[in-house]
Design an enzyme around this catalytic site. Structure first.
Site, PDB file in Angstrom:
ATOM      1  N   ASN A 110     -10.628  -2.593   2.699  1.00 47.91           N
ATOM      2  CA  ASN A 110     -10.396  -2.517   1.248  1.00 47.91           C
ATOM      3  C   ASN A 110     -11.713  -2.303   0.521  1.00 47.91           C
ATOM      4  OD1 ASN A 110     -11.704  -4.978   0.695  1.00 47.91           O
ATOM      5  ND2 ASN A 110      -9.827  -6.153   0.600  1.00 47.91           N
ATOM      6  N   HIS A 130       0.826  -1.227   0.000  1.00 47.24           N
ATOM      7  CA  HIS A 130       0.000   0.000   0.000  1.00 47.24           C
ATOM      8  C   HIS A 130       0.857   1.274   0.000  1.00 47.24           C
ATOM      9  CE1 HIS A 130      -3.949  -1.986   0.867  1.00 47.24           C
ATOM     10  NE2 HIS A 130      -3.152  -2.916   1.365  1.00 47.24           N
TER      11      HIS A 130
HETATM   12  C1  HEM Z   1      -2.362 -11.057   7.610  1.00 50.51           C
HETATM   13  C2  HEM Z   1      -2.810 -10.222   6.712  1.00 50.51           C
HETATM   14  C3  HEM Z   1      -2.224  -8.851   6.546  1.00 50.51           C
HETATM   15  C4  HEM Z   1      -1.050  -8.332   6.974  1.00 50.51           C
HETATM   16  C5  HEM Z   1       0.026  -9.033   7.778  1.00 50.51           C
HETATM   17  C6  HEM Z   1      -0.990  -6.962   6.530  1.00 50.51           C
HETATM   18  C7  HEM Z   1       0.074  -6.119   6.721  1.00 50.51           C
HETATM   19  C8  HEM Z   1       0.150  -4.833   6.284  1.00 50.51           C
HETATM   20  C9  HEM Z   1       1.283  -3.956   6.440  1.00 50.51           C
HETATM   21  C10 HEM Z   1       2.592  -4.362   7.098  1.00 50.51           C
HETATM   22  C11 HEM Z   1       0.967  -2.760   5.930  1.00 50.51           C
HETATM   23  C12 HEM Z   1       1.834  -1.517   5.874  1.00 50.51           C
HETATM   24  C13 HEM Z   1       1.392  -0.600   6.985  1.00 50.51           C
HETATM   25  C14 HEM Z   1       2.276   0.599   7.170  1.00 50.51           C
HETATM   26  O1  HEM Z   1       3.433   0.593   6.747  1.00 50.51           O
HETATM   27  O2  HEM Z   1       1.797   1.576   7.796  1.00 50.51           O
HETATM   28  C15 HEM Z   1      -0.373  -2.854   5.447  1.00 50.51           C
HETATM   29  C16 HEM Z   1      -1.067  -1.826   4.904  1.00 50.51           C
HETATM   30  C17 HEM Z   1      -2.398  -1.914   4.615  1.00 50.51           C
HETATM   31  N1  HEM Z   1      -3.195  -3.036   4.661  1.00 50.51           N
HETATM   32 FE1  HEM Z   1      -2.674  -4.830   5.254  1.00 50.51          FE
HETATM   33  N2  HEM Z   1      -2.130  -6.666   5.859  1.00 50.51           N
HETATM   34  C18 HEM Z   1      -2.910  -7.802   5.850  1.00 50.51           C
HETATM   35  C19 HEM Z   1      -4.144  -7.938   5.296  1.00 50.51           C
HETATM   36  C20 HEM Z   1      -4.892  -6.898   4.897  1.00 50.51           C
HETATM   37  C21 HEM Z   1      -6.297  -6.973   4.609  1.00 50.51           C
HETATM   38  C22 HEM Z   1      -7.162  -8.224   4.731  1.00 50.51           C
HETATM   39  C23 HEM Z   1      -6.671  -5.715   4.289  1.00 50.51           C
HETATM   40  C24 HEM Z   1      -8.027  -5.242   3.951  1.00 50.51           C
HETATM   41  C25 HEM Z   1      -9.049  -5.538   4.690  1.00 50.51           C
HETATM   42  C26 HEM Z   1      -5.528  -4.840   4.383  1.00 50.51           C
HETATM   43  C27 HEM Z   1      -5.546  -3.491   4.186  1.00 50.51           C
HETATM   44  C28 HEM Z   1      -4.453  -2.671   4.299  1.00 50.51           C
HETATM   45  C29 HEM Z   1      -4.476  -1.260   4.031  1.00 50.51           C
HETATM   46  C30 HEM Z   1      -5.685  -0.442   3.634  1.00 50.51           C
HETATM   47  C31 HEM Z   1      -3.187  -0.789   4.217  1.00 50.51           C
HETATM   48  C32 HEM Z   1      -2.703   0.633   3.999  1.00 50.51           C
HETATM   49  C33 HEM Z   1      -2.924   1.467   5.233  1.00 50.51           C
HETATM   50  C34 HEM Z   1      -2.491   2.880   4.952  1.00 50.51           C
HETATM   51  O3  HEM Z   1      -3.141   3.530   4.123  1.00 50.51           O
HETATM   52  O4  HEM Z   1      -1.521   3.328   5.583  1.00 50.51           O
HETATM   53  N3  HEM Z   1      -4.462  -5.593   4.756  1.00 50.51           N
HETATM   54  N4  HEM Z   1      -0.850  -4.141   5.661  1.00 50.51           N
END
Ligand code: HEM
Length: 507
Positions: free
Chosen positions: A142, A64
């Protein structure tokens, strides 16, 4: 501040200084030996300027990385549909009709880097920080309502498969489908992603969804399962591959620009905020597990009930300070909310704050964009870039950085209601959930699409799979046929006509 001089040019009343506060008298020339150099080292202003520039970037988000954000508010209806919301949750931000809670929202694509095109086929992130009177609540969701996997241990694998090849540095359908063909849980998400829903036209015309089941907890400590949905007032609009390619030829920032320009001209993006509610429990009558993030809760059985609206009405004043440094996490809940037992959710709850301590630093919560709008009093001290000591600012005894204490120092709070204390028992094991039903909702989704959406889905899958080897194609056709006979047949036909075509052109 500017004043106008006689010749009409603008004169500033601000003096340029170094970060030490020294006025800068020459911002054009380094100090050198003679006018041709060499440059001497005693150039404090230059050394500060260039070494700060050398450190201007922080690690971008591991996923992201490409995003756009805006400020706004959530306005509560004080009800869930026509029932008082207090029956289900004691969370204060929802209770009073018309109460507004400030929010910051960040939209994103998932896979590619910070300045990658916004026309790519990719799930879109929809992350919201609510600055509530009880501290922050983050919802990190999402646009597609579901996810590829149901156990957090698979997250690095699914991301690596979609990220560029470690050798060629290009995203490669052969790697994506090498993984997906062996991951049946992904069929529902793939069906959404390769349809036009995989390229939303803009962030304003995109749905948001919390994806996971969470819990709401009322005053008595009783809980229900809840899923969040954000329905755009501007409607949901998605693009065909050709439409996206035409936009990308002109602009690879179209979604960021659309959001910024709309807010700047006062055409404020707005979403109706709805929830689906389910009694807490295993629900053996359903053909899916309610905690499975690869499934939707069918809206005909679990209707979407409005609880408020969300409006975005203010652009960031600095992209880096706000959009780049904002940090959302699924562990950030307020009183009246709780986690469900969803295994994916628990893995995420560790991952977000962990990566933010690395990406931004251990004191990331002291940055204005991440700071709660309530008094913060902790005994967590020091660390890189510590900006202040929370409780000392409130007049608390500065010698006390522990608890309990007899002195004027932060005390633990009284619970706002009865605690929710779910009973849990079971064997500690490594097992997939019983009701995987990987194909059912993917098939329903295929049949629910409009004909043009189905055509696009088949075309996009054929395009991607035609680059894969036969084993992967056959395995994918097998999966898609189990989702829906017609789905599998059309992709198989599309692939064989590609093979015939290439045999004809090469013969
Ligand atoms: C085990 C599953 C998941 C893991 C380990 C994970 C991990 C991460 C990590 C490490 C980031 C970066 C965050 C940052 O640097 O601030 C991220 C961002 C993000 N993830 Fe996940 N994610 C997972 C599943 C999901 C799912 C299922 C969704 C949606 C429902 C999702 C939505 C997002 C979004 C929207 C961001 C961006 C947040 C922002 O705008 O700063 N992720 N995720």
């Amino acid at each position: 501040m500017f004043t106008k001089s006689k010749d009409g040019s603008h004169e500033s009343t601000h003096t340029l200084t170094t970060r030490q506060g020294h006025p800068v008298t020459d911002n054009e020339n380094n100090r050198t030996v003679g006018d041709r150099g060499p440059t001497v080292l005693e150039n404090y202003h230059f050394l500060e300027k260039i070494s700060h520039f050398d450190r201007e970037r922080i690690p971008e988000r591991v996923v992201h990385a490409r995003g756009a954000g805006a400020h706004g508010y959530f306005e509560a209806y004080g009800a869930v549909g026509d029932e008082p919301i207090v029956r289900y949750t004691r969370a204060r931000l929802f209770q009073k009709k018309g109460d507004r809670t400030p929010v910051f929202v960040r939209f994103s694509t998932v896979i590619h880097g910070g300045h990658s095109p916004e026309t790519l086929r990719d799930p879109r992130g929809f992350a919201i920080k609510f600055y509530t009177e009880d501290g922050n609540w983050d919802l990190v969701g999402n646009n597609l309502q579901v996810f590829f996997i149901r156990d957090a241990i698979k997250f690095p694998d699914v991301v690596h498969a979609f990220k560029p090849d470690p050798v060629t540095n290009r995203q490669d359908p052969r790697r994506i489908f090498d993984f997906i063909a062996l991951t049946p849980s992904a069929m529902h998400m793939i069906t959404w992603l390769f349809s036009p829903w995989g390229i939303p036209a803009s962030y304003r015309q995109m749905r948001g969804s919390g994806v996971h089941a969470y819990k709401w907890v009322n005053q008595e400590g009783e809980a229900v399962l809840v899923k969040y949905h954000f329905l755009p007032r501007h409607g949901e609009v998605n693009l065909t591959g050709d439409q996206a390619a035409a936009i990308q030829a002109r602009s690879f920032n179209h979604a960021t620009q659309d959001l910024f320009d709309a807010i700047a001209r006062g055409d404020t993006p707005e979403w109706e905020v709805c929830v689906q509610i389910m009694e807490d429990g295993e629900h053996p009558e359903l053909d899916f597990d309610p905690l499975d993030a690869t499934k939707i809760w069918p809206p005909e059985k679990f209707p979407l009930r409005p609880i408020g609206r969300m409006v975005l009405d203010r652009n960031p004043t600095n992209y880096f300070a706000e959009v780049e440094q904002v940090a959302f996490g699924t562990g950030v809940l307020v009183d009246g909310m709780d986690f469900s037992d969803d295994k994916l959710l628990q893995g995420r709850t560790f991952s977000y704050s962990d990566t933010q301590r690395y990406r931004i630093g251990p004191n990331y919560l002291q940055l204005p964009i991440n700071q709660p709008r309530v008094k913060v009093s902790t005994n967590q001290r020091d660390g890189q870039m510590a900006y202040r000591v929370d409780s000392v600012e409130d007049g608390a005894d500065p010698h006390v950085n522990y608890e309990p204490s007899h002195r004027n120092a932060p005390r633990v709070a009284k619970p706002a209601g009865r605690p929710h204390e779910p009973a849990v028992s079971g064997r500690v094991q490594r097992r997939t959930i019983a009701r995987t039903n990987d194909y059912g909702q993917a098939g329903e989704r295929y049949r629910a699409f409009e004909p043009w959406e189905r055509d696009e889905l088949v075309k996009n899958l054929v395009e991607a799979l035609s680059q894969c080897d036969r084993t992967i194609q056959e395995r994918m056709i097998g999966h898609l046929t189990q989702c829906d006979q017609d789905y599998g047949r059309r992709v198989a036909e599309g692939l064989s006509s590609r093979i015939d075509e290439s045999a004809r052109t090469s013969g």
